[in-house]
Design an enzyme around this catalytic site. Structure first.
Site, PDB file in Angstrom:
ATOM      1  CE  LYS A 158      11.350 -22.483 -11.567  1.00 32.33           C
ATOM      2  NZ  LYS A 158      12.397 -21.580 -12.107  1.00 32.33           N
ATOM      3  NE  ARG A 167      17.507 -22.926 -17.978  1.00 34.87           N
ATOM      4  CZ  ARG A 167      18.462 -23.020 -17.043  1.00 34.87           C
ATOM      5  NH1 ARG A 167      19.718 -23.165 -17.399  1.00 34.87           N
ATOM      6  NH2 ARG A 167      18.159 -22.985 -15.773  1.00 34.87           N
ATOM      7  NE  ARG A 180      21.256 -24.133 -11.061  1.00 35.75           N
ATOM      8  CZ  ARG A 180      20.058 -23.896 -11.579  1.00 35.75           C
ATOM      9  NH1 ARG A 180      18.998 -23.837 -10.804  1.00 35.75           N
ATOM     10  NH2 ARG A 180      19.922 -23.723 -12.861  1.00 35.75           N
ATOM     11  NE  ARG A 210      19.673 -27.333 -14.274  1.00 30.34           N
ATOM     12  CZ  ARG A 210      18.555 -26.669 -14.011  1.00 30.34           C
ATOM     13  NH1 ARG A 210      18.067 -26.653 -12.767  1.00 30.34           N
ATOM     14  NH2 ARG A 210      17.908 -26.036 -14.965  1.00 30.34           N
ATOM     15  NE  ARG A 256       9.822 -24.381 -17.542  1.00 29.52           N
ATOM     16  CZ  ARG A 256      10.643 -24.706 -16.520  1.00 29.52           C
ATOM     17  NH1 ARG A 256      10.247 -25.463 -15.542  1.00 29.52           N
ATOM     18  NH2 ARG A 256      11.848 -24.233 -16.508  1.00 29.52           N
TER      19      ARG A 256
END
Ligand code: AP5
Ligand code: MG
Length: 229
Positions: free
Chosen positions: A23, A182, A137, A171, A98
């Site tokens: 996203k 998640r 990431r 993160r 969400r």
């Protein structure tokens, strides 16, 4: 030519998809291509946590656990951001809504200002890809450009292609345990929004298992169709 493609109205686009679907990666590319504003509730919440605001203090533990922050906090943060003048160019909502409560609140908010959602686009990915994407990431701390150890490495190691900064961040919630929570939250609370937008005839699907550039092209086709009609 500056490479920006002009769209006729101020679009409201939603990117739906599980953690690691791409996203943020795609929203930044769309921002550059169409002159739209990326609006990531995850980024806004991380900024609130870093700033130590009341909302940030409440959100911090929830985000660390992989659950969803309360609708009340998220809606307040989103409304404040939508009130800023740059959003008049059109927005790409990344990670919002969400929950059904958030989706209904967005519908009301847009209706009150005569706007509507042009497209809600589901980035379709397999859960198995998510942990690999998320565990590799990292993000430029200066400009926010996102990278991946394998799939999107910077040209010079640990140096941002966009701004040259060497301040790369990982993160806190990108660990295997939190990613599992998640994903669970996504399937329980967010995936039902696919049917919500399908019922409103605003839903499109894009296969997000392929290469980043191909996905960007497919998204561009959906968006040009949704904003020119
Ligand atoms: P948020 O920040 O929104 O995280 P998320 O939804 O878990 O999604 P990610 O940011 O992890 O993934 P992404 O889809 O943006 O993927 P990316 O492009 O980075 O939310 C974090 C937390 O905040 C939530 O858990 C919740 O607590 C809270 N929150 C946020 N919004 C909320 C809301 N509305 N309501 C309640 N709570 C909320 O890509 C991932 C990696 O893969 C990158 O390294 C990238 O380079 C790579 N990659 C991208 N595309 C590809 C590809 N096609 N092939 C290979 N690699 C790829
Ligand atoms: Mg993201």
């Amino acid at each position: 030519m500056d490479g920006t493609t002009t769209v006729t109205t101020a679009p409201v686009l939603i990117l739906l998809g599980p953690p690691g679907a791409g996203k943020g990666t795609q929203a930044r590319m769309l921002e550059e291509k169409y002159g739209l504003v990326q609006l990531s509730t995850g980024d806004l919440l991380r900024a609130a946590v870093a700033a130590g605001t009341e909302a940030g203090k409440e959100a911090k533990a929830v985000m660390a656990s992989g659950g969803l922050v309360s609708d009340e906090i998220v809606l307040a943060i989103l409304k404040d951001r939508l009130a800023e003048p740059d959003t008049a160019k059109g927005v790409i909502l990344d990670g919002f809504p969400r929950t059904t409560v958030q989706a209904e609140a967005l519908d009301d908010l847009l209706a009150s200002s005569g706007q509507k959602i042009n497209a809600a686009i589901s980035l379709d990915v397999e859960d198995a890809a998510m942990v690999t994407r998320i565990s590799g990431r990292f993000t430029c701390g200066a400009c926010g450009e996102g990278y991946h150890d394998t799939f999107k490495a910077p040209k010079v190691a640990e140096t941002c292609d966009k701004c040259g900064s060497t301040d790369m961040k990982r993160r806190a919630d990108d660990n295997a345990e939190t990613v599992a929570s998640r994903l669970e939250a996504y399937h329980a609370q967010t995936a039902p929004l696919i049917a919500y937008y399908d019922n409103k005839n605003t839903l499109s699907h894009v296969d997000a298992m392929g290469q980043i550039d191909q996905i960007a092209k497919d998204l561009g086709s959906v968006i040009e169709q949704a904003t020119n009609t």
